[in-house]
Design an enzyme around this catalytic site. Structure first.
Site, PDB file in Angstrom:
ATOM      1  N   SER B  28       3.278   3.489   2.464  1.00 46.47           N
ATOM      2  CA  SER B  28       2.662   3.282   3.772  1.00 46.47           C
ATOM      3  C   SER B  28       1.196   3.707   3.781  1.00 46.47           C
ATOM      4  CB  SER B  28       3.439   4.048   4.836  1.00 46.47           C
ATOM      5  OG  SER B  28       3.526   5.415   4.486  1.00 46.47           O
ATOM      6  N   CYS B  29       0.776   4.394   2.738  1.00 42.69           N
ATOM      7  CA  CYS B  29      -0.627   4.800   2.611  1.00 42.69           C
ATOM      8  C   CYS B  29      -1.526   3.569   2.453  1.00 42.69           C
ATOM      9  CB  CYS B  29      -0.820   5.684   1.380  1.00 42.69           C
ATOM     10  SG  CYS B  29      -0.019   7.281   1.482  1.00 42.69           S
TER      11      CYS B  29
END
Lengths: 204, 161
Positions: B28-29
Site C-alpha cells: 500500500s506504500c
C-alpha cells in the site's frame, strides 16, 4: 500511552511466555492436521523499528504467502502467518494429499486450505493466550496473499505507523520434522494492547 | 555497473546519473520519484501513510506523503536540480488483502496515492506517470541516467513508466 513504548525485562519475559504457550498450542494443532511433528523455536519478542520489520522475514522482496487475521477483543492486534513460497506449496501438497512438488501455483482450493491453517493456528494461539491472560480474543476471517514480503507486511505496518515508529513483534518459527514447512507466526499487538496484556499477567 | 541506492520503507534517497535508486516490496506504500532531465538529478521517496496530521507524533517525517515530499524536494534542489524542470512519477498504493468489510486502514493504498498527488500539486511539481492500485506488490526503481521509472511485480510483469 505514549507513541513510543519501552519494555522492561519482566515485560519481555511475560510476552515471551505468552508467545511460548500460544505457539506451543498452535504447533500441536498444526501437527495434528498434517500428521507430522512440528518443532518451534523460543519465541522472539522485540520492539522493532517499522522499516526493519521486513528484514525479520528475509527482506522486503522475498516472495512469501501470508495469511492475515485481525484480532478483536480487549487487546486487539494482528496475526500474520508467513510461509516462503516453497513451504506454502509443500504444505498444500501435504494438506491435499498430493505428491510433493505437485503444487506449482495456488488455486482457489489451495488458498482456502492455507487460510484454514491460518485459522487453526490463530484459534489455538488465542485459546492459550486466553488461558494465560484471561483476555478473550477472536480472530477475523483470514485473508491470503502471495507476494513480496514487504508488500504483505504493509497491512500490519500501516496500522502501527499511525501510532508510532516501532512494532512490538512476538514471532515464532514453525519447522516440520522433514524441514518441508518453515513458517513464521507473528502476533503484533496494537500499541495500546500492551498495557492491557501486562495488567492481565500482573506485570507493570 | 552504476551505483544502486537502496531506499527502505519510510525513507528517501537522492542522487545523480548514472545511479539508480530502488525500493523493494511496496504494497500500500507509494514510491514517489522526482527527476530533473537536464541535470539528471533525482530522488525516490517511499511513503507509508498519507497524512501526518492524522497520525500521532512521529519522529520520521519521511513516513508521510505531506511531510516526506518537501524533505526530498529540498535535497534534490540542494544537489543542483531545478524546481521548474522537476517531474514526478508515482507507483504503489495496492490493497494487498481483500476484505469484505474494508475499513479505512485497508484502503490506505488509495488514500496514499491521492495524498501523493496532492502533495506534488501543493509544491507545483508535475506528475507525468503513475502506476497505482491493484492487489499486488511492486518493486520500483528510478534510473537517473534516463529518468525511466521501472515497476516490477511477481506475476504481472515489469513495466516502465
Amino acid at each position: 500511552m505514549s507513541d513510543e513504548f519501552n519494555l522492561s525485562p519482566a515485560q519481555l519475559d511475560a510476552l515471551r511466555e505468552i508467545g511460548n504457550i500460544g505457539a506451543g498450542n498452535s504447533a500441536t494443532a498444526l501437527s495434528q492436521v498434517i500428521n507430522k511433528r512440528i518443532d518451534m523455536n523460543v519465541p522472539k519478542v522485540a520492539l522493532v523499528p517499522l522499516e526493519s520489520v521486513p528484514d525479520l522475514v528475509g527482506g522486503p522482496d522475498v516472495i512469501v504467502v501470508g495469511v492475515f487475521l485481525r484480532v478483536y477483543g480487549k487487546a486487539p492486534g494482528n496475526i500474520l502467518f508467513l510461509l516462503p513460497q516453497k513451504s506454502a506449496y509443500y504444505l498444500v501438497d501435504t494438506l491435499m494429499g498430493k505428491h510433493h512438488g505437485d503444487t506449482q501455483k495456488l488455486d482457489f482450493m489451495d488458498e482456502s486450505a492455507l487460510m484454514e491453517i491460518g485459522n487453526i493456528l490463530s484459534g489455538a494461539y488465542l485459546n492459550a493466550f486466553f488461558t494465560f491472560t484471561q483476555i478473550s480474543m477472536l480472530p477475523s476471517i483470514p485473508a491470503l496473499a502471495m507476494d513480496m514480503a514487504g508488500a504483505i507486511l504493509n497491512v500490519v505496518l500501516v496500522q502501527l505507523g499511525q501510532m508510532g515508529d516501532k512494532a512490538l513483534v512476538i514471532e515464532t518459527q514453525f519447522l516440520s520434522e522433514d524441514d518441508g514447512i518453515d513458517g513464521q507466526f507473528f502476533l503484533v499487538p496494537d500499541p495500546g494492547s500492551l498495557e492491557t496484556i501486562m495488567k492481565a499477567v500482573g506485570v507493570e | 555497473m552504476p551505483e544502486l541506492i537502496r531506499v527502505g520503507m519510510a525513507d528517501y534517497k537522492v542522487g545523480k546519473s548514472p545511479a539508480t535508486i530502488i525500493s523493494y516490496g511496496l504494497g500500500s506504500c507509494i514510491g514517489i520519484s522526482l527527476y530533473d532531465p537536464q541535470t539528471k538529478i533525482g530522488g525516490l521517496l517511499h511513503i507509508m501513510l498519507p497524512d501526518s496530521t492524522q497520525a500521532r507524533a512521529s519522529d520520521n517525517p519521511a513516513k508521510f506523503a505531506d511531510t516526506g515530499l518537501p524533505l526530498m524536494l529540498n535535497d534534490v534542489l540542494k544537489l543542483g536540480a531545478a524546481k521548474n524542470r522537476l517531474v514526478a512519477k508515482i507507483a504503489g498504493g495496492a490493497q494487498m488483502f481483500a476484505f469484505s468489510n474494508a475499513t479505512d486502514i485497508m484502503r490506505v493504498g488509495v488514500r496514499n496515492a491521492e495524498a501523493a498527488k496532492k502533495a506534488l500539486k501543493a509544491h507545483g511539481i508535475k506528475l507525468i506517470a503513475e502506476d497505482t492500485g491493484g492487489t499486488y506488490g511492486r518493486t520500483v526503481q528510478i534510473e537517473l541516467d534516463t529518468g525511466v521509472y521501472k515497476v516490477k511485480t511477481i506475476d504481472k510483469g515489469e513495466k516502465e513508466i
